[in-house]
Write a protein that holds these residues in place. Sequence first.
Motif, PDB file in Angstrom:
ATOM      1  N   MET A  17      58.863 133.023   0.061  1.00 33.75           N
ATOM      2  CA  MET A  17      58.121 133.060  -0.440  1.00 33.75           C
ATOM      3  C   MET A  17      57.461 132.464  -1.434  1.00 33.75           C
ATOM      4  O   MET A  17      58.102 132.447  -2.518  1.00 33.75           O
ATOM      5  N   PRO A  18      56.072 132.362  -1.749  1.00 32.56           N
ATOM      6  CA  PRO A  18      55.423 131.634  -3.281  1.00 32.56           C
ATOM      7  C   PRO A  18      56.114 132.693  -4.274  1.00 32.56           C
ATOM      8  O   PRO A  18      56.121 133.934  -3.642  1.00 32.56           O
ATOM      9  N   VAL A  19      55.889 131.980  -5.226  1.00 30.53           N
ATOM     10  CA  VAL A  19      56.426 133.344  -6.438  1.00 30.53           C
ATOM     11  C   VAL A  19      54.993 134.032  -6.525  1.00 30.53           C
ATOM     12  O   VAL A  19      53.813 133.504  -6.660  1.00 30.53           O
ATOM     13  N   GLY A  20      55.627 135.751  -6.932  1.00 29.72           N
ATOM     14  CA  GLY A  20      54.654 136.416  -6.948  1.00 29.72           C
ATOM     15  C   GLY A  20      54.390 136.655  -6.169  1.00 29.72           C
ATOM     16  O   GLY A  20      54.438 138.465  -6.021  1.00 29.72           O
ATOM     17  N   SER A  21      54.917 136.688  -4.499  1.00 28.34           N
ATOM     18  CA  SER A  21      55.086 137.241  -3.521  1.00 28.34           C
ATOM     19  C   SER A  21      56.252 138.494  -3.845  1.00 28.34           C
ATOM     20  O   SER A  21      57.395 138.151  -4.161  1.00 28.34           O
ATOM     21  N   GLY A  22      55.872 139.142  -2.505  1.00 32.06           N
ATOM     22  CA  GLY A  22      57.342 140.863  -2.463  1.00 32.06           C
ATOM     23  C   GLY A  22      59.385 140.055  -2.375  1.00 32.06           C
ATOM     24  O   GLY A  22      59.421 140.333  -2.670  1.00 32.06           O
ATOM     25  N   ASP A  38      77.615 129.894  -5.112  1.00 33.07           N
ATOM     26  CA  ASP A  38      75.734 130.125  -6.134  1.00 33.07           C
ATOM     27  C   ASP A  38      75.292 130.037  -5.885  1.00 33.07           C
ATOM     28  O   ASP A  38      74.936 129.721  -4.043  1.00 33.07           O
ATOM     29  N   PHE A  39      73.757 130.477  -5.835  1.00 30.65           N
ATOM     30  CA  PHE A  39      72.570 130.452  -4.946  1.00 30.65           C
ATOM     31  C   PHE A  39      71.263 129.807  -5.815  1.00 30.65           C
ATOM     32  O   PHE A  39      71.111 130.447  -7.288  1.00 30.65           O
ATOM     33  N   GLU A  40      70.201 130.222  -4.989  1.00 32.83           N
ATOM     34  CA  GLU A  40      69.260 129.103  -5.151  1.00 32.83           C
ATOM     35  C   GLU A  40      67.867 129.630  -4.232  1.00 32.83           C
ATOM     36  O   GLU A  40      67.840 129.481  -3.250  1.00 32.83           O
ATOM     37  N   VAL A  41      66.609 130.200  -4.831  1.00 32.94           N
ATOM     38  CA  VAL A  41      65.812 130.892  -4.452  1.00 32.94           C
ATOM     39  C   VAL A  41      64.888 129.888  -4.032  1.00 32.94           C
ATOM     40  O   VAL A  41      64.364 128.769  -4.862  1.00 32.94           O
ATOM     41  N   VAL A  42      64.612 129.534  -3.017  1.00 34.87           N
ATOM     42  CA  VAL A  42      63.447 128.719  -2.370  1.00 34.87           C
ATOM     43  C   VAL A  42      62.046 128.966  -1.890  1.00 34.87           C
ATOM     44  O   VAL A  42      61.885 130.296  -1.407  1.00 34.87           O
ATOM     45  N   ALA A  43      61.028 129.136  -3.445  1.00 36.10           N
ATOM     46  CA  ALA A  43      59.847 129.159  -3.356  1.00 36.10           C
ATOM     47  C   ALA A  43      58.602 129.016  -2.730  1.00 36.10           C
ATOM     48  O   ALA A  43      57.637 128.105  -3.485  1.00 36.10           O
ATOM     49  N   ARG A  44      58.527 129.623  -1.378  1.00 40.34           N
ATOM     50  CA  ARG A  44      57.810 128.598  -0.645  1.00 40.34           C
ATOM     51  C   ARG A  44      58.541 129.462   0.845  1.00 40.34           C
ATOM     52  O   ARG A  44      59.552 129.921   0.537  1.00 40.34           O
ATOM     53  N   GLY A  45      57.195 129.293   1.800  1.00 42.44           N
ATOM     54  CA  GLY A  45      57.683 129.629   3.265  1.00 42.44           C
ATOM     55  C   GLY A  45      57.138 131.492   3.317  1.00 42.44           C
ATOM     56  O   GLY A  45      56.144 131.118   3.070  1.00 42.44           O
ATOM     57  N   GLY A  46      57.466 132.077   4.408  1.00 40.04           N
ATOM     58  CA  GLY A  46      57.539 133.390   4.613  1.00 40.04           C
ATOM     59  C   GLY A  46      57.590 133.441   6.355  1.00 40.04           C
ATOM     60  O   GLY A  46      58.908 133.686   6.605  1.00 40.04           O
ATOM     61  N   GLY A  47      57.170 135.085   6.854  1.00 41.17           N
ATOM     62  CA  GLY A  47      57.832 135.340   7.597  1.00 41.17           C
ATOM     63  C   GLY A  47      57.715 134.443   8.615  1.00 41.17           C
ATOM     64  O   GLY A  47      58.768 134.835  10.105  1.00 41.17           O
ATOM     65  N   GLY A 104      67.531 123.782   7.796  1.00 41.20           N
ATOM     66  CA  GLY A 104      68.803 123.778   7.451  1.00 41.20           C
ATOM     67  C   GLY A 104      68.251 123.312   5.655  1.00 41.20           C
ATOM     68  O   GLY A 104      69.204 122.798   4.940  1.00 41.20           O
ATOM     69  N   LYS A 105      67.560 123.262   5.727  1.00 36.24           N
ATOM     70  CA  LYS A 105      66.814 123.649   4.855  1.00 36.24           C
ATOM     71  C   LYS A 105      66.763 124.808   3.727  1.00 36.24           C
ATOM     72  O   LYS A 105      67.067 124.611   2.248  1.00 36.24           O
ATOM     73  N   ALA A 106      66.989 125.756   4.536  1.00 39.05           N
ATOM     74  CA  ALA A 106      67.788 126.860   3.298  1.00 39.05           C
ATOM     75  C   ALA A 106      68.964 127.471   4.314  1.00 39.05           C
ATOM     76  O   ALA A 106      68.698 127.785   6.229  1.00 39.05           O
ATOM     77  N   GLN A 107      69.769 127.918   3.560  1.00 39.32           N
ATOM     78  CA  GLN A 107      71.277 128.588   4.240  1.00 39.32           C
ATOM     79  C   GLN A 107      70.646 130.081   4.938  1.00 39.32           C
ATOM     80  O   GLN A 107      71.441 130.385   5.941  1.00 39.32           O
ATOM     81  N   ILE A 108      69.928 130.510   3.839  1.00 37.57           N
ATOM     82  CA  ILE A 108      69.861 132.439   4.198  1.00 37.57           C
ATOM     83  C   ILE A 108      68.382 132.276   4.386  1.00 37.57           C
ATOM     84  O   ILE A 108      67.367 131.416   2.906  1.00 37.57           O
ATOM     85  N   ALA A 109      67.778 133.341   4.158  1.00 30.45           N
ATOM     86  CA  ALA A 109      66.598 133.731   3.922  1.00 30.45           C
ATOM     87  C   ALA A 109      66.336 134.774   4.984  1.00 30.45           C
ATOM     88  O   ALA A 109      66.922 135.270   5.819  1.00 30.45           O
ATOM     89  N   ILE A 110      64.587 135.540   4.826  1.00 34.18           N
ATOM     90  CA  ILE A 110      64.455 136.899   4.455  1.00 34.18           C
ATOM     91  C   ILE A 110      63.098 136.110   5.385  1.00 34.18           C
ATOM     92  O   ILE A 110      62.899 135.732   5.568  1.00 34.18           O
ATOM     93  N   SER A 111      63.587 136.810   6.711  1.00 40.07           N
ATOM     94  CA  SER A 111      62.344 136.955   7.984  1.00 40.07           C
ATOM     95  C   SER A 111      62.033 138.241   8.427  1.00 40.07           C
ATOM     96  O   SER A 111      62.589 139.482   7.595  1.00 40.07           O
ATOM     97  N   ASN A 112      60.812 138.104   9.049  1.00 37.03           N
ATOM     98  CA  ASN A 112      60.505 139.766   9.742  1.00 37.03           C
ATOM     99  C   ASN A 112      61.832 139.207  11.293  1.00 37.03           C
ATOM    100  O   ASN A 112      61.928 138.653  12.133  1.00 37.03           O
ATOM    101  N   THR A 130      62.237 143.837   9.178  1.00 35.27           N
ATOM    102  CA  THR A 130      62.811 142.617   7.751  1.00 35.27           C
ATOM    103  C   THR A 130      64.121 142.677   8.075  1.00 35.27           C
ATOM    104  O   THR A 130      64.595 143.743   7.923  1.00 35.27           O
ATOM    105  N   GLN A 131      65.003 141.301   8.149  1.00 32.23           N
ATOM    106  CA  GLN A 131      66.314 141.168   7.800  1.00 32.23           C
ATOM    107  C   GLN A 131      66.883 139.705   7.628  1.00 32.23           C
ATOM    108  O   GLN A 131      66.010 139.539   6.649  1.00 32.23           O
TER     109      GLN A 131
END
Length: 331
Positions: free
Chosen positions: A35-40, A60-69, A79-87, A265-266
């Motif tokens: 999620m954006p910078v500043g979010s949990g 190597d990893f890179e955080v995508v600072a946008r998105g959300g549940g 395919g815009k991210a290979q891994i993600a936090i989701s509900n 959360t997963q």
Amino acid sequence: MMQYSGIRLFWLGVILIGSLISAPVQAETLRIGAMPVGSGWYVAAATMEKTLETVLPGMDFEVVARGGGVSNPLVVQQGKAQIAISNVATSLWASKGQLLYNGKPAPDIRALVGGLNPVFIGAIASKSYLEKNGFSTLKDILESGKPVNIMMKPPGSFIPPAVDIVLKAHGTSREKIEADGGKIYQVAPAQMSSMMRDGRVDLYFDSVLRGHPTIQEISLTGGVTFLDLSDEATAALSEYGIRKANIPQWFEAQSGPTVGGDFGTQIIVNKSMSDDDAYKLTKAIVENMAKMAVDYPAWKAFVSEKAGLPENNGIPLHPGAVRYYKEKGWL
């Protein structure tokens, strides 16, 4: 001259091939949807990035600072991210094209690690509204046919579709509530506290997390009380991956634990990820969770043995994750 040129070209080719063989192979960068910078979730993803780069030096990893549940399942599907936090619930909705996903499924998302931490939906009511109408339960309010002003987040959040499920379980809807003289307010969190204090809102639905600033303020100054979600509501929510769960007594407006729904959360990936990479990631995340929970305390709720259970994931596990959980004897 031609002979010399041929020899020179031969040796140039040998040197080029040798340099290609000896050159280090650049690891593919795996993007982590957050999620954006500043979010949990940004903090959580940054914690994952730091930990995984330490324990998996070949990646190597890179955080995508946008998105959300809501959007992260689509980010992984595309395919815009290979891994993600989701509900868990929104992953399930996305996989089936339900609710917010408008019949457009994301069939390629897979679960790696579930049960990270709960994310609740709860109901909060104005005490004066309850007393005025002689109500004591959510069922009383929603089945009375009397006017009620309901507040929730704007469209795009996972809360409005969950509220629609609750309303339907009690034989009503947003349209019927407005036809009966009530109002539906969908506003940003900054407006919620003042609307509750001013008496414009009778019933408020939101995601409930420990220390949630809006709920904390409303709880202290809004003259409100938490209401249990009814059996009808929790049964209806469970059909959409939102499990019945008790919200701990975190706020002044609670008299004890309150019945709510847990979105879960997963960590998710695309099914195209290799089984070996999915296995390594699953193992690294599960076995370093206690370390990551120091920087992201919400993950202190994580129980390793339950990370692969169907109820904690909603969508199918990636085969690489299945391999890890079977090795541990947890599936």
